[in-house]
Design a protein around this motif. Structure first.
Motif, mmCIF file in Angstrom:
data_model
loop_
_atom_site.group_PDB
_atom_site.id
_atom_site.type_symbol
_atom_site.label_atom_id
_atom_site.label_comp_id
_atom_site.label_asym_id
_atom_site.label_seq_id
_atom_site.Cartn_x
_atom_site.Cartn_y
_atom_site.Cartn_z
ATOM 1 N N TYR A 127 0.854 -1.190 0.000
ATOM 2 C CA TYR A 127 0.000 0.000 0.000
ATOM 3 C C TYR A 127 0.887 1.235 0.000
ATOM 4 O O TYR A 127 1.846 1.322 0.769
ATOM 5 C CB TYR A 127 -0.892 -0.002 1.243
ATOM 6 C CG TYR A 127 -1.743 1.256 1.393
ATOM 7 C CD1 TYR A 127 -3.043 1.290 0.890
ATOM 8 C CD2 TYR A 127 -1.245 2.392 2.016
ATOM 9 C CE1 TYR A 127 -3.814 2.439 1.014
ATOM 10 C CE2 TYR A 127 -2.006 3.539 2.142
ATOM 11 C CZ TYR A 127 -3.291 3.567 1.637
ATOM 12 O OH TYR A 127 -4.058 4.695 1.756
ATOM 13 N N ASP A 128 0.548 2.193 -0.865
ATOM 14 C CA ASP A 128 1.292 3.441 -0.895
ATOM 15 C C ASP A 128 0.391 4.550 -1.414
ATOM 16 O O ASP A 128 -0.085 4.488 -2.562
ATOM 17 C CB ASP A 128 2.532 3.318 -1.794
ATOM 18 C CG ASP A 128 3.357 4.594 -1.824
ATOM 19 O OD1 ASP A 128 4.174 4.783 -0.899
ATOM 20 O OD2 ASP A 128 3.172 5.407 -2.752
ATOM 21 N N SER A 129 0.119 5.546 -0.570
ATOM 22 C CA SER A 129 -0.619 6.750 -0.970
ATOM 23 C C SER A 129 -1.903 6.416 -1.718
ATOM 24 O O SER A 129 -2.119 6.852 -2.857
ATOM 25 C CB SER A 129 0.272 7.653 -1.827
ATOM 26 O OG SER A 129 1.437 8.015 -1.112
ATOM 27 N N ASP A 130 -2.763 5.628 -1.079
ATOM 28 C CA ASP A 130 -4.092 5.276 -1.583
ATOM 29 C C ASP A 130 -4.079 4.344 -2.793
ATOM 30 O O ASP A 130 -5.095 4.204 -3.486
ATOM 31 C CB ASP A 130 -4.903 6.543 -1.925
ATOM 32 C CG ASP A 130 -5.111 7.427 -0.712
ATOM 33 O OD1 ASP A 130 -5.323 6.873 0.381
ATOM 34 O OD2 ASP A 130 -5.036 8.666 -0.858
ATOM 35 N N ILE A 131 -2.950 3.728 -3.060
ATOM 36 C CA ILE A 131 -2.860 2.773 -4.166
ATOM 37 C C ILE A 131 -2.383 1.422 -3.626
ATOM 38 O O ILE A 131 -1.475 1.358 -2.808
ATOM 39 C CB ILE A 131 -1.903 3.274 -5.265
ATOM 40 C CG1 ILE A 131 -2.413 4.582 -5.868
ATOM 41 C CG2 ILE A 131 -1.749 2.218 -6.369
ATOM 42 C CD1 ILE A 131 -1.470 5.195 -6.893
ATOM 43 N N ILE A 132 -3.039 0.362 -4.093
ATOM 44 C CA ILE A 132 -2.621 -0.997 -3.803
ATOM 45 C C ILE A 132 -1.815 -1.505 -4.993
ATOM 46 O O ILE A 132 -2.261 -1.424 -6.145
ATOM 47 C CB ILE A 132 -3.832 -1.923 -3.571
ATOM 48 C CG1 ILE A 132 -4.611 -1.487 -2.331
ATOM 49 C CG2 ILE A 132 -3.386 -3.375 -3.444
ATOM 50 C CD1 ILE A 132 -3.871 -1.655 -1.032
ATOM 51 N N PHE A 133 -0.622 -2.035 -4.731
ATOM 52 C CA PHE A 133 0.218 -2.608 -5.774
ATOM 53 C C PHE A 133 0.238 -4.118 -5.580
ATOM 54 O O PHE A 133 0.476 -4.609 -4.471
ATOM 55 C CB PHE A 133 1.629 -2.035 -5.719
ATOM 56 C CG PHE A 133 1.679 -0.557 -5.986
ATOM 57 C CD1 PHE A 133 1.833 -0.076 -7.281
ATOM 58 C CD2 PHE A 133 1.556 0.348 -4.942
ATOM 59 C CE1 PHE A 133 1.868 1.291 -7.525
ATOM 60 C CE2 PHE A 133 1.583 1.714 -5.176
ATOM 61 C CZ PHE A 133 1.733 2.193 -6.466
ATOM 62 N N ALA A 134 -0.025 -4.850 -6.667
ATOM 63 C CA ALA A 134 -0.155 -6.309 -6.580
ATOM 64 C C ALA A 134 0.639 -6.979 -7.682
ATOM 65 O O ALA A 134 0.661 -6.511 -8.837
ATOM 66 C CB ALA A 134 -1.624 -6.725 -6.678
#
Length: 532
Positions: A127-134
């Motif tokens: 999670y980073d600054s309202d973004i989920i990275f997958a």
């Protein structure tokens, strides 16, 4: 290229420019670009933070009330849950074995949204600054998802060829403008080819490739090899020092796994810990574990799949000589743990966990006979001056089959020959054992440390029955303060803690119909309302 001596062999030094180069090439200092989190009630990366500490500063659950923890809710899922939920501001995010990313209310477990990424399983989310990275595993891409509504913002290009077994298994590491992807893959013949490892940096805004580092090098992977050797994948993820922008990534074993006849020259950089400049993808140093040139009492090159794996951590410690130094902790499936100087990769201390038996016997067509070792099959935790780690005793018989091979588990074990093990606390500056407890069953659960407590666990098994026990230990003594059987195997990637609760990912719940759709869950523990 130069070399310095190391008890584990030779540490390859490739680029020692460190922070000065990073600031110059990145145009801004790491302090300007690295996001700052309020971690107290959040858990935003698989191992809590960029340092890979698995150490939370939450204050809700402590030694004085941990025995009152109770199940607040259990979220049931069609597929197994392997990774710890990401927790941010009362919301949870998790990726299941099929690649679905799900957002839920951390207080109640109610689903907010779900999106299919197309591939799984992976080691988890970021999670980073309202973004989920997958990561998308066998789809071989990274995707960015809006954390509010689950809408996909971008998806990277293919980072490798899934047709030959390539996948993106590691959790993304996000720092400044960079998203780091680590490769995985079976790499075993027979098949159309072998996976060669790589680490890729993507642009955080667009998903476009910034650089790609191949993690295999040397004569052993030159064109025309039969079979085409490979491996050295970064499948378990690593850590990053936000002060310097240096990545510390463990790399897996070479393949073919159990027959080294086609790779007798140095298998760079399999079974190494590597330090990588995040701004340009250049290797800074590479330290071998079980690899060509080491002094370990094993057959080299590695023919037992000893993977330098399950992450890394970076921390600042005061050494016995009074000097303060940043060190990187790494380990492998044979049970070797190394503390390395973060700047040079030089060994500070090295320890082999548990009893090793016949680890120097090579596989053969008739088998090696049973080989026993206490390997590390999960992440570790660090807190101030202590390293918390679990090691699992494993017995396997190794066979060669032509250019490849297979392994057979010891009797009365579970998959991969796992039997029993140990949970221990080590002095992070010397490697000396502070305390140690033995477990009757595999302690293959990544520990986490918080507020004077160490959460850990083990996997009881009998015939086809596998359950999981989550433990709370006194982090100073190892004394058991609380335990709970969650009636399902706990995932090795381990639990997370946040929002005043403990979240435990699991596999299939016992006692359900064998053909039932529920194959995984999240068990949320919390305190009674009047104590929370």
């Amino acid at each position: 290229m130069g070399y310095i001596g190391s008890a584990g062999g030779q540490t390859t030094l490739l680029d020692l420019s460190l922070k000065s180069e990073l600031v110059a090439e990145g145009s801004t200092s790491s302090n300007d670009t690295a996001p700052i989190y309020e971690y107290k009630d959040n858990w935003v990366l698989v191992n809590h933070d960029l340092y890979g500490s698995r150490s939370s500063n939450q204050t809700t659950i402590g030694k004085d009330n941990v025995e009152k923890l109770q199940v607040k809710w259990r979220w049931l899922n069609e597929y197994e849950i392997q990774d710890p939920p990401i927790i941010n501001e009362g919301k949870g995010y998790v990726q299941d074995y099929a690649g679905n990313v799900i957002a839920f209310d951390a207080r109640t477990g109610h689903t907010i949204w779900s999106v299919d990424t197309g591939g799984g399983p992976t080691m988890g989310l970021a999670y980073d600054s309202d973004i989920i990275f997958a990561s998308t595993a066998t789809n071989a891409t990274i995707i960015a998802i809006n954390s509010s509504d689950g809408k996909k913002l971008w998806e990277s290009e293919l980072l490798g060829d899934p047709k030959v077994g390539y996948s993106i298994d590691a959790f993304p590491i996000v720092w400044g403008d960079y998203v780091i992807a680590g490769s995985g893959g079976s790499g075993l013949p027979p098949g159309p080819g072998l996976v060669r490892g790589n680490i890729t940096a993507l642009n955080r805004t667009s998903g476009e490739t910034i650089w790609n580092l191949e993690t295999t090098a040397g004569e052993w992977v030159e064109q025309g090899k039969t079979p085409p050797n490979g491996g050295a994948t970064a499948w378990s993820g690593g850590s990053l020092d936000p002060d310097t922008g240096i990545l510390y990534m463990p790399l897996g074993s070479a393949s073919p796994n159990f027959n080294a006849s086609s790779r007798q020259t140095p298998n760079l950089y399999s079974n190494h810990m590597v330090a990588v400049n995040i701004t340009n993808g250049k290797l800074i140093w590479a330290t071998p574990f079980v690899a060509h040139g080491t002094v370990l009492d094993v057959i080299v090159p590695d023919s037992h799949d000893w993977d330098t794996s399950w992450g890394s951590s970076i921390s600042k410690v005061t050494l016995p000589n009074g000097f303060e130094r940043k060190i990187v902790i790494g380990h492998d499936k044979m049970g070797n743990v190394i503390a390395m100087d973060a700047r040079t990769g030089q060994e500070i201390w090295w320890k082999t966990l548990g009893e090793q038996y016949r680890t120097d016997v090579a596989p053969s067509p008739n088998g090696s006979g049973m080989v026993w070792s206490y390997g590390v099959y999960n992440y570790h935790a660090i807190d101030n001056d202590t390293l918390y780690i679990s090691a699992t005793n494993r017995g396997l018989n190794y066979f060669t089959d032509g250019i490849s091979g297979h392994k057979i588990s010891a009797p009365n074990s579970i998959e991969q020959g796992l039997v029993n093990g140990t949970i221990m606390a080590l002095d992070i500056s010397t490697g000396e054992i502070k305390w140690q407890i033995q477990t009757k069953y595999p302690p293959r659960v990544s520990p986490l440390v918080t507020n004077d407590i160490l959460f850990a666990g083990y996997i009881p098994f009998a015939k086809n029955l596998k359950t999981g026990v989550i433990l709370a230990l006194d982090k100073e003594t190892g004394d058991i303060l609380w335990e709970s059987n969650v009636n399902a195997p706990i995932a090795p990637v381990g639990p997370s803690v946040g929002n005043g609760m403990l979240f435990v990912p699991t596999g299939r719940i016992q006692d359900l119909p064998k053909e039932g759709p529920i194959q995984g869950s999240i068990v949320a523990f919390g305190l009674p309302s009047k104590l929370a």
